[in-house]
Design an enzyme around this catalytic site. Sequence first.
Site, PDB file in Angstrom:
ATOM      1  N   LEU A 190       0.855  -1.176   0.000  1.00 55.39           N
ATOM      2  CA  LEU A 190       0.000   0.000   0.000  1.00 55.39           C
ATOM      3  C   LEU A 190       0.897   1.234   0.000  1.00 55.39           C
ATOM      4  O   LEU A 190       1.989   1.207   0.554  1.00 55.39           O
ATOM      5  CB  LEU A 190      -0.894   0.036   1.255  1.00 55.39           C
ATOM      6  CG  LEU A 190      -1.922  -1.075   1.423  1.00 55.39           C
ATOM      7  CD1 LEU A 190      -2.621  -0.930   2.772  1.00 55.39           C
ATOM      8  CD2 LEU A 190      -2.946  -1.043   0.302  1.00 55.39           C
ATOM      9  N   ASP A 191       0.403   2.298  -0.611  1.00 59.08           N
ATOM     10  CA  ASP A 191       1.108   3.570  -0.544  1.00 59.08           C
ATOM     11  C   ASP A 191       1.397   3.928   0.904  1.00 59.08           C
ATOM     12  O   ASP A 191       0.634   3.563   1.810  1.00 59.08           O
ATOM     13  CB  ASP A 191       0.213   4.674  -1.112  1.00 59.08           C
ATOM     14  CG  ASP A 191       0.653   5.099  -2.495  1.00 59.08           C
ATOM     15  OD1 ASP A 191       1.620   4.531  -2.995  1.00 59.08           O
ATOM     16  OD2 ASP A 191       0.022   6.000  -3.051  1.00 59.08           O
ATOM     17  N   ARG A 192       2.437   4.676   1.117  1.00 55.44           N
ATOM     18  CA  ARG A 192       2.766   5.117   2.473  1.00 55.44           C
ATOM     19  C   ARG A 192       1.590   5.855   3.105  1.00 55.44           C
ATOM     20  O   ARG A 192       1.299   5.682   4.288  1.00 55.44           O
ATOM     21  CB  ARG A 192       4.003   6.026   2.431  1.00 55.44           C
ATOM     22  CG  ARG A 192       4.473   6.506   3.782  1.00 55.44           C
ATOM     23  CD  ARG A 192       5.815   7.194   3.674  1.00 55.44           C
ATOM     24  NE  ARG A 192       5.741   8.434   2.911  1.00 55.44           N
ATOM     25  CZ  ARG A 192       5.484   9.621   3.458  1.00 55.44           C
ATOM     26  NH1 ARG A 192       5.265   9.731   4.760  1.00 55.44           N
ATOM     27  NH2 ARG A 192       5.458  10.707   2.719  1.00 55.44           N
TER      28      ARG A 192
END
Length: 486
Positions: A190-192
């Site tokens: 997942l994106d940060r």
Amino acid sequence: QAGPGPGDKDEAAPARKKRRLAAGERYVPPPRKLSTGISFGAEHFAETSYYLEGGLRKVRPYYFDFRTYCKGRWVGRSLLHVFSTEFRAQPLSYYRAAARAGRLRLNEEPVRDLDTVLKNNDFLRNTVHRHEPPVTAQPIQILVENEEVVVVDKPSSLPVHPCGRFRHNTVIFILGKEHGLRELHTIHRLDRMTSGVLMFAKTTEVSKRIDEQVRERQLEKEYVCRVVGEFPEQEVVCEEPILVVSYKVGVCRVDPKGKCCKTIFQRLSYNGKSSVVRCLPRTGRTHQIRVHLQFLGHPIINDPIYNMEAWGPERGRGGKIDKTDEELLEALVEEHRSKQSLDILGVSEEDLSSSTENKDCGDLRDCTKSLQVDPIQENSCPARDTQDPERDTKGPERKDVVACPQNSDTNLETLGKNQEFGSCENQDGQSGENSEKDPLCVECKMTRRDPSPKELVMYLHALRYKGEDFEYCSKMPEWAREDWEE
């Protein structure tokens, strides 16, 4: 003195001398094959510690070794030439001072002369003083743990694995250090800034089995987000191709030359100002959901990339940008710089200075891909991952960023080995959190404002992942309630 860094074990170090060297001859080790996929261990967790402050999780600065073998294009060039042409984020006086302080080592021998000419298979080690950006103090909630998988609810602002400036403030590191969960295999990312369901496999067999489902597009993914304005009531399907503008900053846009992709959107609620939208990505392109929502004219409310003024009056709606890629990136960086929020964008001033001067290589201190030889490859930055569409990527008391007077070249030149470590004091003279100042470290000479916990939350959440024989869900985030208001 700095202790050994990750990979400093006997089997990871260059081979020891096998023969007597002729007078003036320098030993060059044979090449070694780097092991990958090794879990972090106790020696890595002991590098430093963290503390909670103002709703943030902060890592105490620590010393860390970056390591690399000599690149082909470096052969026959001096260290001084390599530093001056490829690692220009620091002045040459920094590298001279680092060499005197014993922080630069060539084939495990301290570098005494930067005029040393590099040879094939030369092994370079650089000890740096590392500062990690703070992340939210919200704990990682373990949703499921069995003999096959670990499923967690990832907080926003936390990278999945070490990347760029993040190491201890990552999901992988925290799960290993605080929950004893090691040897985990990343199934998706997942994106940060994206929160939600994140799966890890405990064995290679389970990882391969689920990877196969991902490749065959048998894995159903459901996200929820809050977007600007009144999203259409009817189902919306977006199939605009997406192109990566910058891996460094992690920016994409709709472009005919991009990769094909598809996202299905369904509105769940509208509170008069913003809409909660269910997102069903059918492909896994970088920032797919965020880019498609921007194209549709309904960007995520607090998206630190795709809902910024840098995109122009239309904020990228319909693909209208009216800027070149270079102009867009510059505008995005300047907008975050003016708000003192480059950490939220995921880059630092050092990253930017190195990338503008040399697109192939970065700063020897942090982002250099060639120096990221770690048990888990830190250079596999979430911005480069394409398995998942949204992967990874204090209040009134906050202080603005104040750059303190840096050591001049003359001052750096005078630093010797016995001055390698400084005293532990904050800018206000008070005792720090058991951290130590480093006379060579630029970060130690700066006071940055902390992001607020609110700034570290983006309204995009991975709600559900479903495969052939599993389904994992998290709770609906608070900001997704129908009656929620900013």
